[in-house]
Design a protein around this motif. Structure first.
Motif, short mmCIF file in Angstrom:
data_model
loop_
_atom_site.label_atom_id
_atom_site.label_comp_id
_atom_site.label_asym_id
_atom_site.label_seq_id
_atom_site.Cartn_x
_atom_site.Cartn_y
_atom_site.Cartn_z
N TRP A 55 36.58 40.21 35.98
CA TRP A 55 36.31 39.71 37.32
C TRP A 55 37.53 39.69 38.23
CZ3 TRP A 55 37.75 35.12 39.94
CH2 TRP A 55 38.54 34.23 39.21
N LEU A 56 38.72 39.45 37.68
CA LEU A 56 39.93 39.45 38.51
C LEU A 56 40.13 40.81 39.17
CD1 LEU A 56 42.32 37.53 36.08
CD2 LEU A 56 41.37 36.63 38.22
N SER A 57 39.98 41.86 38.39
CA SER A 57 40.11 43.22 38.92
C SER A 57 38.99 43.53 39.90
CB SER A 57 40.08 44.24 37.78
OG SER A 57 41.09 43.98 36.84
N GLY A 58 37.82 42.95 39.67
CA GLY A 58 36.68 43.20 40.55
C GLY A 58 36.96 42.80 41.98
N HIS A 59 37.69 41.72 42.17
CA HIS A 59 37.98 41.28 43.54
C HIS A 59 38.95 42.22 44.24
CE1 HIS A 59 35.97 37.41 44.39
NE2 HIS A 59 35.70 37.54 43.11
N VAL A 60 39.92 42.74 43.51
CA VAL A 60 40.81 43.74 44.08
C VAL A 60 40.02 45.02 44.36
CG1 VAL A 60 42.92 45.08 43.73
CG2 VAL A 60 42.76 42.74 42.85
N GLY A 61 39.18 45.41 43.41
CA GLY A 61 38.37 46.62 43.57
C GLY A 61 37.42 46.54 44.75
N TRP A 62 36.87 45.37 44.97
CA TRP A 62 35.96 45.14 46.10
C TRP A 62 36.67 45.49 47.41
CZ3 TRP A 62 34.15 39.43 47.35
CH2 TRP A 62 33.28 39.44 48.44
N LEU A 63 37.87 44.96 47.62
CA LEU A 63 38.61 45.22 48.85
C LEU A 63 39.04 46.68 48.93
CD1 LEU A 63 41.16 42.83 50.48
CD2 LEU A 63 41.60 45.30 50.43
N ALA A 64 39.57 47.21 47.82
CA ALA A 64 40.06 48.59 47.82
C ALA A 64 38.94 49.58 48.13
CB ALA A 64 40.70 48.91 46.47
N ALA A 65 37.79 49.39 47.48
CA ALA A 65 36.67 50.32 47.69
C ALA A 65 36.21 50.29 49.15
CB ALA A 65 35.52 49.95 46.76
N GLU A 66 36.16 49.10 49.74
CA GLU A 66 35.75 49.00 51.15
C GLU A 66 36.78 49.66 52.06
OE1 GLU A 66 34.56 45.29 52.71
OE2 GLU A 66 32.73 45.20 51.49
N ARG A 67 38.05 49.43 51.77
CA ARG A 67 39.11 50.00 52.61
C ARG A 67 39.12 51.52 52.51
NH1 ARG A 67 41.65 51.91 55.74
NH2 ARG A 67 43.77 51.52 56.48
N TRP A 68 38.88 52.06 51.32
CA TRP A 68 38.95 53.49 51.12
C TRP A 68 37.63 54.20 51.39
CZ3 TRP A 68 41.47 52.89 45.59
CH2 TRP A 68 42.73 52.29 45.74
N GLY A 69 36.56 53.45 51.54
CA GLY A 69 35.25 54.05 51.79
C GLY A 69 34.69 54.78 50.58
N VAL A 70 34.93 54.21 49.38
CA VAL A 70 34.45 54.84 48.14
C VAL A 70 33.63 53.83 47.35
CG1 VAL A 70 36.45 56.38 48.05
CG2 VAL A 70 36.52 54.18 46.83
N PRO A 71 32.84 54.27 46.37
CA PRO A 71 32.03 53.34 45.58
C PRO A 71 32.89 52.47 44.66
CG PRO A 71 31.20 55.60 45.38
CD PRO A 71 32.55 55.68 46.02
N LEU A 72 32.37 51.29 44.36
CA LEU A 72 32.96 50.38 43.37
C LEU A 72 32.05 50.31 42.16
CD1 LEU A 72 34.94 48.19 42.38
CD2 LEU A 72 33.53 46.50 43.61
N VAL A 73 32.58 50.69 41.00
CA VAL A 73 31.88 50.52 39.72
C VAL A 73 32.62 49.41 38.98
CG1 VAL A 73 31.29 51.59 37.52
CG2 VAL A 73 31.09 52.91 39.64
N HIS A 74 31.88 48.44 38.47
CA HIS A 74 32.52 47.29 37.83
C HIS A 74 31.96 47.05 36.43
CE1 HIS A 74 34.67 43.51 37.49
NE2 HIS A 74 33.55 42.95 37.05
N ALA A 75 32.87 46.70 35.52
CA ALA A 75 32.48 46.29 34.16
C ALA A 75 32.96 44.87 33.94
CB ALA A 75 33.09 47.23 33.12
N MET A 76 32.06 43.95 33.63
CA MET A 76 32.42 42.54 33.45
C MET A 76 33.23 42.32 32.17
SD MET A 76 31.40 40.39 35.78
CE MET A 76 30.17 40.02 37.01
N HIS A 77 32.83 42.95 31.09
CA HIS A 77 33.40 42.76 29.75
C HIS A 77 33.01 41.39 29.18
CE1 HIS A 77 35.60 46.52 29.47
NE2 HIS A 77 35.87 46.36 30.75
#
Length: 443
Positions: free
Chosen positions: A136-158
């Motif tokens: 989940w920690l990475s998910g929050h960074v990924g959320w912002l990065a994906a929106e900024r870059w205009g690309v999809p976010l794929v997330h794995a909870m583990h």
């Protein structure tokens, strides 16, 4: 791998017949709290580290470059390290190098995100086709990065806070509300969610309101080149200095209440009380280091062994490299996994691939990883007497370990990283296709 590693979870069949767009060329993979370069079994490093390393290697092998962003924990490592051809690990400065607990990392997510954005700013537009975040920690960074870059976010909870909190070990610390809220936000933000098992997919839907059509099941794999029977149990025991004819129940993993190594120690005490002669022909290795809430009492397991009067049969060993770990698996009569929660249980698959049966709690992904009654035994609950009962047949039947071990090795062959990577690439492709469809106004 002969089995099917990717299972669609609610995707309409007609969608799967459409012409697939290209795979991503390069992805940003995020692992904030633990580095793929860390030794599994130490600190917060465990199955997720193995997962990320093996998946990245196999993705690179099918021409998907991977850049893994992780928090720098030492000044000695360079800003970037090539893990394998096509796999680059980028170290991001976010907080002090040492002494920062995982629970303190949310306060460093802004700094970590800044480091990721700095790396991205040095590239041409479109450098990354997709973001794949882990935990989940990475998910929050990924959320912002994906929106900024205009690309999809794929997330794995583990692992998931709500699931862990529903099955806490005695004295373990519940996951905080901030994590629960954070996970709910990621579920809403992600273009696709990857679950290890169908049960985990159901938990995402039930506990977090995930849309079924956005959840894909991809079973993790095992490195079948490293984890294999090789030259057998006797040779492995000789290399490790273990008696050739002993009963050897093994625990391998992080020493923390969640993994429940104490259950094994209590079970061993049961067996020795019933048959004191076992002391002369049993060795119980515990391979791993303190982690999570186990760091608060690093000597707790040693003290428990002393209280139970079983120090003479327990052998505590520090975490070791993967090749040596494979020898511990081969040397064991049986691997014991009494965990309270496991998103999948890679250790169980690794041991079986080495020809060693497993006695495990029937939780999380372990009913998928272990074929009950064939490659091992699944146990409902965490009563040490039940684990002692499951170990007794290995005492009475010397050939049981070999017989079930052969079945375990066959079972493990259905879990390979090549197919897991191909299935993950398919999830990436679907996420990119959906993003393009929405951009074109067909949504």
């Amino acid at each position: 791998m002969r089995g099917r590693s990717h299972v669609p979870f609610g995707a309409p069949p007609h969608q799967r017949l459409r012409r697939m767009p290209r795979r991503p060329r390069r992805i940003a993979m995020l692992s904030v709290h633990t580095s793929p370069l860390h030794q599994p079994g130490t600190g917060d490093a465990g199955g997720m580290n193995v997962y990320i390393v093996e998946l990245a290697r196999r993705l690179a092998a099918i021409d998907i470059e991977v850049e893994i962003f992780t928090r720098a924990t030492t000044a000695r490592l360079p800003p970037s390290v090539e893990l394998a051809p096509g796999v680059l690990v980028r170290h991001v400065d976010a907080g002090p190098y040492e002494g920062l607990a995982k629970e303190d990392l949310p306060a460093q997510l802004c700094a970590f995100t800044h480091g990721v954005m700095q790396a991205w700013a040095g590239h041409r537009p479109g450098h990354y086709d997709l973001v794949h975040s882990h935990y989940w920690l990475s998910g929050h960074v990924g959320w912002l990065a994906a929106e900024r870059w205009g690309v999809p976010l794929v997330h794995a909870m583990h692992t998931m806070a709500k699931v862990k909190n529903a099955a806490l070990a005695a004295g373990d610390t519940p996951e905080p509300a901030a994590r629960v809220i954070g996970e709910q936000q990621i579920v809403r933000a992600a273009d696709r969610l990857i679950a290890n098992t169908a049960e985990e997919a159901e938990e995402l839907v039930r506990h977090y309101g995930a849309a079924r059509e956005l959840v894909a099941v991809v079973h993790p794999g095992v490195n079948l080149d490293r984890f294999r029977p090789a030259d057998g149990r006797a040779a492995a025991r000789a290399r490790l200095g273990l008696p050739a004819d002993a009963l050897i129940p093994l625990f391998a993993g992080r020493i923390q209440p969640l993994k429940a190594p104490d259950i094994l120690l209590h079970a061993i005490a049961h067996l020795l009380e019933e048959d004191p002669s076992l002391r002369e022909r049993m060795v119980v290795p515990v391979v791993g280091g303190p982690s999570g809430s186990g760091l608060a009492k690093p000597e707790g397991l040693h003290k428990l062994a002393a209280r139970l009067g079983i120090c003479d049969v327990i052998r505590f060993r520090p975490p070791c490299a993967q090749d040596e770990l494979a020898d511990w698996y081969r040397a064991a009569s049986v691997l014991v996994m009494p965990s309270y929660s496991e998103s999948f249980g890679l250790v169980a698959i690794e041991a079986q691939a080495c020809g060693t049966p497993v006695v495990a709690a029937s939780v999380g992904g372990l009913p998928v990883a272990v074929r009950d009654g064939v490659s091992g035994t699944l146990i409902d609950g965490h009563d040490p007497a039940d684990y002692a009962r499951a170990l007794r047949p290995f005492v009475r039947e010397p050939g049981r370990a070999d017989r079930m071990g052969a079945a375990a090795a066959r079972h493990a062959q259905s879990f390979g990283w090549d197919t897991a990577a191909a299935a993950t690439a398919e999830v990436y492709t679907e996420a990119m296709r959906e993003r393009r469809r929405l951009r074109s106004g067909h949504g």
